[in-house]
Design an enzyme around this catalytic site. Structure first.
Site, PDB file in Angstrom:
ATOM      1  N   ASP A   1       2.000   2.432  -6.533  1.00 14.05           N
ATOM      2  CA  ASP A   1       1.598   1.049  -6.279  1.00 14.05           C
ATOM      3  C   ASP A   1       0.089   0.954  -6.452  1.00 14.05           C
ATOM      4  O   ASP A   1      -0.599   1.959  -6.618  1.00 14.05           O
ATOM      5  CB  ASP A   1       2.016   0.650  -4.860  1.00 14.05           C
ATOM      6  CG  ASP A   1       2.241  -0.850  -4.710  1.00 14.05           C
ATOM      7  OD1 ASP A   1       1.732  -1.611  -5.559  1.00 14.05           O
ATOM      8  OD2 ASP A   1       2.910  -1.254  -3.738  1.00 14.05           O
TER       9      ASP A   1
ATOM     10  N   ASP B   1      -0.579   4.256  -2.877  1.00 19.07           N
ATOM     11  CA  ASP B   1      -1.152   2.909  -2.939  1.00 19.07           C
ATOM     12  C   ASP B   1      -2.642   3.019  -2.694  1.00 19.07           C
ATOM     13  O   ASP B   1      -3.111   3.957  -2.041  1.00 19.07           O
ATOM     14  CB  ASP B   1      -0.511   1.984  -1.900  1.00 19.07           C
ATOM     15  CG  ASP B   1      -0.764   0.503  -2.205  1.00 19.07           C
ATOM     16  OD1 ASP B   1      -1.351   0.214  -3.275  1.00 19.07           O
ATOM     17  OD2 ASP B   1      -0.384  -0.348  -1.390  1.00 19.07           O
TER      18      ASP B   1
ATOM     19  N   GLU C   1     -13.027   9.800  -9.850  1.00 19.90           N
ATOM     20  CA  GLU C   1     -11.646   9.564 -10.249  1.00 19.90           C
ATOM     21  C   GLU C   1     -10.729   9.784  -9.050  1.00 19.90           C
ATOM     22  O   GLU C   1     -10.719  10.859  -8.453  1.00 19.90           O
ATOM     23  CB  GLU C   1     -11.251  10.504 -11.402  1.00 19.90           C
ATOM     24  CG  GLU C   1     -11.976  10.209 -12.708  1.00 19.90           C
ATOM     25  CD  GLU C   1     -11.548   8.889 -13.322  1.00 19.90           C
ATOM     26  OE1 GLU C   1     -10.556   8.307 -12.856  1.00 19.90           O
ATOM     27  OE2 GLU C   1     -12.212   8.446 -14.269  1.00 19.90           O
TER      28      GLU C   1
ATOM     29  N   HIS D   1       0.552   2.264   1.753  1.00 14.21           N
ATOM     30  CA  HIS D   1      -0.282   1.076   1.950  1.00 14.21           C
ATOM     31  C   HIS D   1      -0.808   1.011   3.379  1.00 14.21           C
ATOM     32  O   HIS D   1      -1.993   0.747   3.605  1.00 14.21           O
ATOM     33  CB  HIS D   1       0.516  -0.184   1.630  1.00 14.21           C
ATOM     34  CG  HIS D   1      -0.167  -1.446   2.078  1.00 14.21           C
ATOM     35  ND1 HIS D   1      -1.266  -1.964   1.424  1.00 14.21           N
ATOM     36  CD2 HIS D   1       0.071  -2.264   3.144  1.00 14.21           C
ATOM     37  CE1 HIS D   1      -1.675  -3.054   2.062  1.00 14.21           C
ATOM     38  NE2 HIS D   1      -0.884  -3.252   3.103  1.00 14.21           N
TER      39      HIS D   1
END
EC number: 3.1.26.-
Length: 867
Positions: free
Chosen positions: A708, A638, A676, A842
């Protein structure tokens, strides 16, 4: 400090955290200081850059804005420009229309649907869009000789020939769309300008578009937004709201505008409108009210900085035309008495402009002005920046203080947190309004389009509930609630880490809270199997430096964990502690806000959760579910943007280390803007494979990546760049190493809602509901899962899109595995909305982006230290 409290304390941008005292302090007699130590001197009229009938400002430019990316569909720059205005900002999800990943996944080309589970009747928030037989959209290119620059003039000249093209059309100044075909492929007509100049207009047919073409899909959305405007809905951002049907909450000085999100796309069997309820929360205080309130709270020398911190980035609504703007700057050197140049060359003050244009009186003549870098083009001219008067702007959204006001949120939820039946009724009102509006119906008839009057009905599936495994014990839980905290409370953990040597740091005023925590830990840890010694208790002054000094002096190589009792949710103190213990002195830490321990009736439950958290952070294992696949590594990724500089992207990378999915390797990638992110992810994957080998003495034969944090429009980049980079990374591990790879994009922010039909009414679908028909996309291998349970409102499904797959696993198996992983998040004894590795990633990225701002120490990488 609990995870939820920490997220609320740290999870919102600075512009949303102001404490709001009573409003109404603004008056013409008061004067906001222009400079810290002096009142505003009388100003000479200032001259902002010229603009066309929208007051522009002298705000500091913050560098050039990114140019809008061209859409992946070959229309025209002008049509894109038209669609941006009508679509409410850049709808980047249209970039994903051309990404067809299903064809490359051989085993799901014919069918991507599963079959396991019990059938359930569902209704979804979709309406079918139908068109008359042999319907087509005709696209024409329009040329002018001599060339005409102004779009309004081009439109006026073309529309002189409505007897030819008809009254139903969409024109952006270059491209013309008609519901009918003109007699000739190339048509020439002549028009006259007001000054009598002859203009030759050439109308050339360039495309005959079928109903399912990407251009048509974009066109449907533009027409639908035109219909919403015809029904007097007000566009704010991407969504549309009804200002004529507001809900007032006077005791909290709030106003709620009801509205809708909408999107028309091609789904499995048909083109459909997805419509969902949205609410815009407005505050009845102006920016000037807020400024005066803030002035009473802070030192005068800090006032301007405080204003900038609280207001820059905030969305405001102008009271005179209901438009929203983002505040990008505050110009303290200008005021409403300043003048600007109008399009006709004349000069006018802001006071006179707003009086003549909107009949708005400005009472405070010395207030500063707000600057919004309004990014919109008119023809070839970029309009902006826009000058806004604080007195004429309402604040929108909620502050942190408001969010922490239980009574306010409860009163607000009455109007915004709708039950399934209420939500279905509100969504149905949209189509009912369209049916009753003759102008809307005429527009649809003229285009040959219509919407179904009822919501989409179909059959979904509910997969069976999982069994929770915990140290030889097997537990069932009530699948309706998807929570097993009661069932597992007295059972030992899979792997309990001892609390032999640990620190408990507190302030003098929080001694009772620290002692209560210690005593309750002694009560709850024996049943978990956690061996616990008394903590080394250390009292500190309530200052950040004092905490850091004690940490430096007291931590030894034998310290298991540090627990800090904090007096408040002050972010700077929390950040400093976490930064030191995650980077300079890597050791697990637990921060607890004292007031969370203050209620005796909930103390044991809270301390139980704290004990589980502490055990995870030290490397313990709580529970598991049965994972039939062997030699399988699961990866969760994430992304998050650093709040400190805004120039860094943080990717959390979490990978399983064992087959039971109870141990995880965690690492963070901190990238500067322009780099990147995938380059850092490759290094993470290589390190994770090495760690897996250390644990298992072999490499995984399957790797499933749950990705995600993929925004709208980024799918093509992920498929064509990120996935190949992962494959290249696997080749570097060994010449003969060729694991089966699956990459699944996880999307939480979806407008799709499902309602279960039960006993003549509607309710939320139960956890484990899977949908892989009707509302999925034909070009994708995708499905929805409702994994969590909610007590109030409507449950939101999560969308999963398998973009790469060499595993040859059946859709049933991928869906079941995904649901199983939603049970494995150790910060909640229940099923969560996404697979556990996504939530772990996350939490890691959030901690780094909010508090640490650099990569954590790798000595912590085999522990869930960020929970």
């Amino acid at each position: 400090m609990t995870g939820r409290a920490r997220a609320r304390a740290r999870g919102r941008p600075p512009g949303q955290e102001a404490a709001i005292p009573p409003v109404g302090a603004a008056s013409a007699q008061k004067t906001l200081p222009s400079h810290p130590s002096e009142q505003r001197q009388s100003l000479q009229p200032c001259h902002p850059p010229p603009l066309t009938e929208e007051p522009g400002g002298r705000g500091r430019q913050r560098g050039p804005q990114d140019a809008p990316k061209t859409l992946g569909l070959q229309i025209s720059a002008g049509f894109q420009e038209l669609s941006l205005a009508d679509r409410g900002g850049r709808r980047r999800d249209f970039h994903d229309l051309g990404v067809n990943t299903r064809q490359a996944i051989e085993h799901v080309r014919e069918s991507k649907t599963g079959s396991s589970g019990a059938m359930i009747k569902l209704i979804a928030n979709f309406f079918r869009l139908t068109s008359r037989p042999q319907w087509a959209l005709y696209q024409y290119h329009v040329d002018y000789n001599p060339e005409m620059e102004a779009r309004r003039l081009r439109s006026g000249l073309l529309f002189q020939h409505e007897d030819l093209i008809g009254k139903t059309h969409a024109f952006d100044g270059s491209i013309l769309f008609l519901p009918k075909r003109l007699p000739n492929k190339v048509t020439e007509v002549y028009s006259k300008t007001r000054n009598g100049e002859d203009v030759r207009i050439t109308i050339t047919l360039t495309n005959e578009l079928p109903p399912t073409s990407p251009t048509c899909l974009q066109f449907y959305n533009i027409i639908f937004r035109r219909l919403l405007k015809m029904m007097n809905f007000q566009q704010i951002g991407r969504n549309y709201y009804n200002p004529k049907d507001p809900v007032s909450i006077p005791n909290h000085r709030l106003m709620v505008w009801p509205g809708f999100t909408s999107s028309i796309l091609q789904y499995e069997e048909s083109i459909m409108l997805c419509a969902d309820v949205s609410h815009k929360i407005l505050r009845s205080e102006t920016v000037l009210d807020f400024m005066y309130s803030l002035y009473e709270q802070v030192e005068e020398r800090r006032f301007r900085d405080a204003c900038a911190k609280e207001l820059i980035g905030v969305i405001v609504l102008t009271k005179y035309n209901n438009r929203t703007y983002r505040v990008d700057d505050i110009d303290w050197d200008a005021n409403p008495q300043c003048t600007f140049r109008r399009a006709d060359g004349s000069e006018i003050s802001y006071i006179d402009y707003y009086k003549r244009q909107y009949n708005q009186d400005i009472s405070d003549l010395n207030q500063p002005v707000l600057i919004s870098q309004y990014r919109r083009k008119r023809g070839n001219v970029t309009v902006g920046p826009v000058v806004l008067i604080p007195e004429l702007c309402y604040l929108t959204g909620l502050t942190e203080k408001m969010r922490n006001d239980f009574n306010m949120m409860k009163d607000l939820a009455v109007h915004t947190r709708l039950s399934p039946e209420q939500r279905q009724r509100e969504i149905g009102k949209l189509v009912d309004c369209m049916k009753k509006d003759e102008c809307v119906q005429k527009e649809l008839r003229d285009w040959g389009l219509s919407f179904d009057s009822s919501l989409l009905s179909f059959t979904g599936r509910v997969v069976q509930a999982e069994k929770i495994l915990q140290a030889g014990n097997v537990f069932d839980y009530n699948p309706q609630f998807a929570d097993w905290s009661r069932e597992t409370r007295v059972a030992p953990l899979i792997h309990a880490k001892p609390l032999d040597n640990w620190l408990l740091i507190y302030t003098r005023r929080n001694y009772d809270a620290a002692n209560m925590l210690l005593q309750n830990l002694f009560k709850v840890t024996p049943s978990m199997g956690i061996r616990m010694n008394k903590a080394t208790m250390i009292e500190v002054d309530d200052r950040t430096e004092a905490y850091l000094r004690v940490l430096q002096q007291s931590i030894t190589p034998d310290t298991n964990i540090v627990v800090c009792i904090l007096s408040s949710t002050r972010k700077d103190k929390y950040d400093a502690i976490k930064k030191y213990l995650c980077t300079d002195c890597p050791i697990p830490s637990q921060c607890v806000v004292a007031r969370t321990l203050s209620k005796p009736q909930t103390a044991l439950a809270i301390v139980t959760k704290i004990a589980l958290q502490m055990n995870c952070k030290m490397g313990g294992e709580l529970w598991s579910v049965e994972i039939p696949l062997k030699q399988l590594m699961i990866v969760g990724i994430d992304c998050y943007h650093d709040t400190l500089s805004g120039k860094q992207s943080i990717a959390g990378f979490v990978a399983s280390l064992n087959e039971k999915m109870t141990r995880w390797f965690s690492r963070c990638v901190v990238q500067s803007r322009g780099q990147e992110i995938v380059d850092g992810l490759k290094a993470c994957l290589q390190t994770a494979l090495r760690e897996w080998f250390k644990w298992n003495k072999y490499l995984p034969s399957r790797i499933i990546v749950y990705r995600d944090g993929v925004g709208d429009g980024q799918l093509n980049t992920l498929v064509n760049y990120e996935v190949p980079q992962f494959l290249d990374c696997l080749k570097t591990v060994g010449k003969d190493y060729n694991p089966r790879l699956t990459v699944i994009v996880v999307k939480k922010r979806v407008s799709t809602r499902f309602f279960a039909q039960a006993g003549g009414g509607l309710k939320n679908p139960p956890p484990g509901t899977v949908v892989d028909i009707e509302v999925t996309r034909p070009e994708w291998y995708d499905f929805f899962i409702v994994s969590q349970a909610v007590r109030n409102g409507c449950v939101a499904p999560t969308h999963y899109n398998v973009v790469y797959d060499t595993s040859k696993l059946k859709p049933d198996h991928v869906q079941r595995l995904t649901y199983k992983l939603c049970h494995m998040y150790y910060n909640w004894s229940g099923v969560i909305r996404v697979p556990a590795p996504c939530q772990y990633a996350h939490k890691l990225a959030f901690l780094v982006g909010q508090s640490i701002h650099r990569e954590p120490n790798l000595l912590l990488s085999d522990r869930l230290y960020y929970l």
